[in-house]
Design a protein around this motif. Structure first.
Motif, PDB file in Angstrom:
ATOM      1  N   TYR A   1      -4.081   6.909  -3.347  1.00 58.79           N
ATOM      2  CA  TYR A   1      -3.247   5.980  -2.941  1.00 58.79           C
ATOM      3  C   TYR A   1      -3.213   4.715  -4.185  1.00 58.79           C
ATOM      4  O   TYR A   1      -4.013   4.809  -5.327  1.00 58.79           O
ATOM      5  N   THR A   2      -2.314   3.484  -3.791  1.00 59.85           N
ATOM      6  CA  THR A   2      -2.456   2.105  -4.374  1.00 59.85           C
ATOM      7  C   THR A   2      -2.145   1.184  -3.122  1.00 59.85           C
ATOM      8  O   THR A   2      -1.978   1.003  -1.770  1.00 59.85           O
ATOM      9  N   VAL A   3      -3.594   0.518  -3.088  1.00 60.03           N
ATOM     10  CA  VAL A   3      -3.682  -1.494  -2.420  1.00 60.03           C
ATOM     11  C   VAL A   3      -3.666  -1.876  -3.420  1.00 60.03           C
ATOM     12  O   VAL A   3      -5.162  -2.254  -3.853  1.00 60.03           O
ATOM     13  N   GLY A   4      -2.517  -2.880  -3.150  1.00 56.89           N
ATOM     14  CA  GLY A   4      -2.700  -4.271  -4.094  1.00 56.89           C
ATOM     15  C   GLY A   4      -2.798  -3.944  -5.855  1.00 56.89           C
ATOM     16  O   GLY A   4      -1.620  -2.505  -6.171  1.00 56.89           O
ATOM     17  N   GLY A   5      -3.889  -3.790  -5.874  1.00 56.27           N
ATOM     18  CA  GLY A   5      -3.864  -3.095  -7.471  1.00 56.27           C
ATOM     19  C   GLY A   5      -5.326  -2.442  -8.163  1.00 56.27           C
ATOM     20  O   GLY A   5      -5.364  -1.881  -8.891  1.00 56.27           O
ATOM     21  N   THR A   6      -5.484  -1.898  -6.570  1.00 52.27           N
ATOM     22  CA  THR A   6      -6.352  -0.737  -7.126  1.00 52.27           C
ATOM     23  C   THR A   6      -5.653   0.645  -6.354  1.00 52.27           C
ATOM     24  O   THR A   6      -5.310   0.964  -5.328  1.00 52.27           O
ATOM     25  N   SER A   7      -6.338   1.638  -7.844  1.00 49.00           N
ATOM     26  CA  SER A   7      -6.085   2.703  -6.736  1.00 49.00           C
ATOM     27  C   SER A   7      -6.264   3.829  -6.857  1.00 49.00           C
ATOM     28  O   SER A   7      -8.003   3.315  -7.467  1.00 49.00           O
ATOM     29  N   GLY A   8      -6.548   5.348  -6.173  1.00 51.51           N
ATOM     30  CA  GLY A   8      -7.509   6.101  -6.296  1.00 51.51           C
ATOM     31  C   GLY A   8      -7.037   7.512  -5.660  1.00 51.51           C
ATOM     32  O   GLY A   8      -5.776   7.535  -5.606  1.00 51.51           O
TER      33      GLY A   8
ATOM     34  N   ALA B   1       0.641  -1.161   0.083  1.00 44.46           N
ATOM     35  CA  ALA B   1      -0.007  -0.614  -0.016  1.00 44.46           C
ATOM     36  C   ALA B   1       0.794   1.125  -0.393  1.00 44.46           C
ATOM     37  O   ALA B   1       2.008   1.438   0.575  1.00 44.46           O
TER      38      ALA B   1
END
Length: 206
Positions: free
Chosen positions: A97-104, A60
């Protein structure tokens, strides 16, 4: 006593006092344009903050353009060597932010704060280096909710230049490098490693 004249006539004494007063007024300030005595340095600037952690194989990160504020107060140990207490922060509004393969992009703010002693050394040309080992903490605020890490360790280093604008005030600019290690809360928490690079403008009294 009758028959005796004053050893120093009143007029002469007044003239001598007047000359002494003018000499005191005309004497230069021995601490002018020197780093001696009390010390105050607020600063305000901008830069970039990134923080990252990993837990259970999931990485993360949070990052973004940031504002920074700092305030130091102390005094000279000897000329050009300053020991002070410093507070500083770096704040990102709407961090990515980026957590694993999710970002935003997160709503709210991400903040890193620190405080501790600061040691500064000035050169004859009014360049300086400073280092402040600090107790630090990360926090996020979004609406009515907030989260905080545990207190951790970190620090801020600075390289700057100041120009005298009066006998005891100087305006300057400095580059900062800040870092922090903070364990998150909860069971088996990850540790957030944070780094910030900032440029600040300062006003120093000494």
């Amino acid at each position: 006593m009758p028959g005796f004249r004053p050893l120093f006539p009143a007029g002469l004494a007044r003239r001598q006092l007047t000359v002494l007063q003018w000499r005191l007024l005309d004497s230069p300030d021995a601490t002018r344009h020197r780093h001696l005595g009390g010390f105050i340095r607020p600063d305000l600037g901008f830069g970039y903050l990134v923080t990252a952690a990993s837990q259970g194989g999931v990485d993360a990160t949070m990052s973004g353009g940031a504002g920074t504020f700092g305030f130091a107060m102390g005094g000279a140990l000897w000329e050009n060597n300053i020991l002070a207490f410093r507070f500083w922060d770096v704040v990102v509004n709407g961090p990515a932010y980026t957590v694993g393969g999710t970002s935003g992009t997160a709503s709210g703010t991400l903040a890193l704060v620190g405080f501790g002693p600061e040691y500064s050394v000035y050169s004859d040309d009014n360049y300086y280096v400073s280092f402040s080992p600090s107790v630090t903490r990360m926090s996020t605020v979004s609406g009515s909710s907030s989260t905080q890490t545990n207190w951790g360790i970190g620090g801020r280093a600075a390289l700057g230049k100041e120009w005298w604008v009066s006998d005891h005030w100087g305006l300057g600019v400095a580059g900062h490098l800040s870092m922090s290690l903070n364990e998150d809360t909860g069971s088996n928490p990850p540790t957030w490693a944070s780094f910030a690079v900032t440029l600040a403008f300062s006003a120093t009294y000494n």
